[in-house]
Design an enzyme around this catalytic site. Sequence first.
Site, PDB file in Angstrom:
ATOM      1  N   ASP A  18      -5.230  -6.741  10.467  1.00 27.45           N
ATOM      2  CA  ASP A  18      -6.590  -6.162  10.531  1.00 27.45           C
ATOM      3  C   ASP A  18      -7.687  -7.176  10.199  1.00 27.45           C
ATOM      4  O   ASP A  18      -8.791  -7.109  10.746  1.00 27.45           O
ATOM      5  CB  ASP A  18      -6.726  -4.898   9.660  1.00 27.45           C
ATOM      6  CG  ASP A  18      -6.244  -5.083   8.234  1.00 27.45           C
ATOM      7  OD1 ASP A  18      -5.697  -6.153   7.910  1.00 27.45           O
ATOM      8  OD2 ASP A  18      -6.382  -4.136   7.431  1.00 27.45           O
TER       9      ASP A  18
ATOM     10  N   LYS B 128       0.815  -1.229   0.000  1.00 21.61           N
ATOM     11  CA  LYS B 128       0.000   0.000   0.000  1.00 21.61           C
ATOM     12  C   LYS B 128       0.848   1.280   0.000  1.00 21.61           C
ATOM     13  O   LYS B 128       0.496   2.253   0.684  1.00 21.61           O
ATOM     14  CB  LYS B 128      -0.941  -0.014   1.230  1.00 21.61           C
ATOM     15  CG  LYS B 128      -1.890  -1.198   1.254  1.00 21.61           C
ATOM     16  CD  LYS B 128      -2.734  -1.253   2.508  1.00 21.61           C
ATOM     17  CE  LYS B 128      -2.001  -1.862   3.674  1.00 21.61           C
ATOM     18  NZ  LYS B 128      -2.879  -2.325   4.765  1.00 21.61           N
TER      19      LYS B 128
HETATM   20  C1  BGC Z   1      -1.650  -6.171   3.600  1.00 24.40           C
HETATM   21  C2  BGC Z   1      -2.482  -7.030   4.537  1.00 24.40           C
HETATM   22  C3  BGC Z   1      -3.678  -6.249   5.037  1.00 24.40           C
HETATM   23  C4  BGC Z   1      -4.457  -5.674   3.862  1.00 24.40           C
HETATM   24  C5  BGC Z   1      -5.662  -4.848   4.280  1.00 24.40           C
HETATM   25  C6  BGC Z   1      -2.526  -5.584   2.504  1.00 24.40           C
HETATM   26  O1  BGC Z   1      -1.789  -4.715   1.708  1.00 24.40           O
HETATM   27  O2  BGC Z   1      -0.623  -6.944   3.018  1.00 24.40           O
HETATM   28  O3  BGC Z   1      -1.696  -7.477   5.645  1.00 24.40           O
HETATM   29  O4  BGC Z   1      -4.503  -7.094   5.792  1.00 24.40           O
HETATM   30  O5  BGC Z   1      -3.606  -4.857   3.078  1.00 24.40           O
HETATM   31  O6  BGC Z   1      -5.305  -3.784   5.084  1.00 24.40           O
END
Ligand code: BGC
Length: 413
Positions: free
Chosen positions: A186, A150
């Site tokens: 999460d 992200k």
């Molecule tokens: C992460 C996950 C997370 C998800 C939602 C992803 O980019 O790798 O660990 O649960 O985003 O936040």
Amino acid sequence: MIDPRGLDRLDISLGQIRRIIRDFELEMERGLSGQKSSLKMIPTYVSRPTGKEIGKFIALDLGGTHFRVLELTLKGAGRALEPKIMKFALAKKHITGSAEMFFGFIADCVKVFLKKYKLESADELDLGFTFSFPVKQAGLAGGSLVCWTKDFNVRGVIGNDVVELLRAALAKKDIRNVKIAALANDTVGTLVAKSYRDRNCDVGVIIGTGTNACYPEARLGGMIINVEWGDFDKLKLTAYDRKLDKKSDNPGRQIMEKAVSGMYLGRIASLVVKDLLGLKPKLKTEDMSAIEGDHSAGLAKTASALKKVGIAKCTSEERRQVKNICETVSGRGARISAACIAAIIKRMDTNLSRRHTVAIDGSVYEKHPTFAKNMKSCLKEIFGSKSNRIKITLAKDGSGRGAAIIAAVAASR
Ligand code: BGC
């Protein structure tokens, strides 16, 4: 004139959905048995709560553009008081700077929270830390970051224990009464928060800035597995997906996330609009929500959404086509998510003989006008009338509440 083939490439037939389900099931099995797989299948050391946990707990919820600190009082019997919550924005400098600055900022926010709610000199407080990135957990209260997702890129965290980093930052700010009792993804928080009240809840999903899911694995005695489904790479990609991936911060990674989550849907739709209509908007996923929710005759909201993203003038036919493109892109994301949920449910219950509640949180699921509806109708295509055994429900703020409940389970041990 729109090239219909261009959009066709983004459509997903029921046959393709079945293929995704099969591939996802295979990848889950491979990941669990230690073979090479795009699904990390991370053991979380968390089981579902009993609903009897009681006491006052705090949680940190970190993983998107906003960071939250909360206090939750559990009353047992599946009940809890409304949490006290403070929300802080994470600036670009925090998410792309040094570990010291990043965790220092978080510790500062904890301090502000403790002060506001007069908890500075309270007895020891157990804290649940929701950290929503792929973490290889060494136990319930420790784990090292595998990679950032992200667009986060804080230096000096990959390969290190994020609980240790937070603990050191809290100590540096002289916060002595907070004990980090548990670390959670999460999705795990979301599943735990919902299953505190609903015993049928056995899938936790996030469809927000990023996307992911978790479920209790029978082979591991019901321990919850963080699937990290965003990295699933057995999807049929289009030229648009490849272009987006190539230009991203993490090429070759998080392939499913790039087709489903809020961080990327707008980017894909923009690429399609540019290719098929020759317009160059910089759409965000929120803009797609406004456009897809526009039912006015002249598509006036679409016109103003497009104006906001750099398209000052367009014909009504172009607006209609932009709306159609947005619907196709978000519809694909919804169908892929539904297919992966179906695969997880099939792993737990091949013939769908029980009821399952799927707890979902995240801005796309919550705010997009048709994403949830499209997911539900895809599950109906997959399972027919048995799909009414699957209840998909929004678990608002689940990740933070869940982290507090996980801390409670840890503290009661
Ligand atoms: C992460 C996950 C997370 C998800 C939602 C992803 O980019 O790798 O660990 O649960 O985003 O936040």
